[in-house]
Design an enzyme around this catalytic site. Sequence first.
Site, PDB file in Angstrom:
ATOM      1  N   LYS A  43       0.753  -1.183   0.179  1.00  0.00           N
ATOM      2  CA  LYS A  43      -0.818   0.005   0.670  1.00  0.00           C
ATOM      3  C   LYS A  43       0.612   1.261  -0.407  1.00  0.00           C
ATOM      4  O   LYS A  43       0.534   2.582  -0.460  1.00  0.00           O
ATOM      5  CB  LYS A  43      -0.984  -0.061   0.924  1.00  0.00           C
ATOM      6  CG  LYS A  43      -2.055  -1.498   1.171  1.00  0.00           C
ATOM      7  CD  LYS A  43      -3.004  -0.779  -0.087  1.00  0.00           C
ATOM      8  CE  LYS A  43      -3.642  -2.437  -0.018  1.00  0.00           C
ATOM      9  NZ  LYS A  43      -4.248  -2.573  -0.652  1.00  0.00           N
ATOM     10  N   SER A 285      -2.692 -12.146   5.216  1.00  0.00           N
ATOM     11  CA  SER A 285      -3.562 -12.484   3.846  1.00  0.00           C
ATOM     12  C   SER A 285      -3.158 -12.909   3.233  1.00  0.00           C
ATOM     13  O   SER A 285      -2.194 -12.924   2.061  1.00  0.00           O
ATOM     14  CB  SER A 285      -3.643 -10.898   3.548  1.00  0.00           C
ATOM     15  OG  SER A 285      -2.375  -9.844   3.881  1.00  0.00           O
TER      16      SER A 285
END
Length: 497
Positions: A43, A285
């Site tokens: 991100k 994740s």
Amino acid sequence: MARYETVLDTIGNTPIIKLQKLAPEGVNVYCKVESFNPMGSVKDRMALAIIEKAEQTGTLRPGQTVIESTSGNTGIGLAMVCAQKGYPLVITMSESSSVERRKLMRFLGARVVLTPASEKGSGMLKKAIELAELHGYFLCRQFDNDANPDVHTRTTAAEILADFAGEKIDYFVSGFGTGGTLLGISRRLKQADKTTKIVAVEPDNSQMLASGIAQARDPSGNISASHPNFRPHLMQGWAPDFISSLIERAQSEQLIDEIAAVSGSEAMNLARQLAQKEGIFVGTSAGATLAGALIIAKRSAPGTNIVCMLPDTGERYLSTPLFDDISTDMNEEELALSRSTASCRFDVSSTPSKPAVKAAPVAIDEEARKFVEATVANHSVVLFALEWCEFCWSARKLFNRLDIPFKSIDIDSVAFQKNDQGRKIREVLAHHTGAVTIPQIYIGGKHIGGCTDLFDAVVDGSAEKLLREAGIAPKNADGVNPYEFLPKWLQPRSMTV
């Protein structure tokens, strides 16, 4: 190594690492390890891209507050970018996200507004929209912003293609949250080779893409309700309770060739195996993405090249179920190792007993004596402490929690180093109290003792009595267990050693 003007210049150019132990024999499974970004996740790329695009277009004014809803990684990336560029930042985040993410963002200077877990991802997004409209903040809109997939087309995908120059990429595997990574990389990979297969991975108990059910939206295109197939799952940052517009674009552009479903238990299992067998430290994740890649790998022919995204570091998950089985105490095997040699053990003393020797009397410094007595007389609560001692910090934390004003005399600080004042004060305290340890605490002129003595006095009520006699009324005392302020390594052990 290179020299950089700012931390923002270090974003990207993350390594691709081939698995040596977890992949089937002959099948090449490569991981794009995004934890090598400065704030530890994929991100970081998107955070910088959104802010720079907003600056270029004029939609973000100098000094304007930035706001975004996030499960954590986007917020951490934005906090880094905004700190470097000088923008105030507000984050809205579901209370169910890990506490270390909140602390990281606040440490970087962001304000974090929590939303009820029952309101899910759409709730934190709604809150961000409301705050942006009310206060005139710049809303990043990571779930819709073209800068999100564009940065992955320009950088992430370009890096992957450069690393596989002259070789075929058979499969690219990724989870999805905003959908920006999946959309942006898939566009570039498909442009380079239409035969590359794109695999989207989602939780097996919350299959929204595989359901074929469209996301409900209002006439303005905003999310109007949670997707009917959404269920709570373990993969933070993955699959919010709605299908983003960026994922809808990936579907409409027919970029997704296959959808793989993985369980939370398999995600955690593979995150641990990546750490313990490959030395790659990632979160749940990433373990889930690898699980999807291994589904493909197990049915693939030798020589197949599979690339999967590992989006972040395992440090984001310390308070989550991923680490539930990781103890801070020694297990039986570790205890056995400890007992296998004689020194530095918890179950026996490693120091041979010696006859007690009476210490020679110490000459008390008169100036130090007067300083200690005046300090105790002039302050209702006095803490004679060391600057960075964990016991001293524990006492300070308790006083601050109870809103008790106190005077801390840090005898090892620079202020007390001149003429060896700190040592002289400590000798005076030992002479007065009979204790050589620090901290030493006084309330209303009465010596309480050290850190745990203070905690005992709080529990039995004697500390409150002395405080009230000194004109101090503790606040916020309901439900306070003072021993919780001790360092974690001093908390009660879960096993006998």
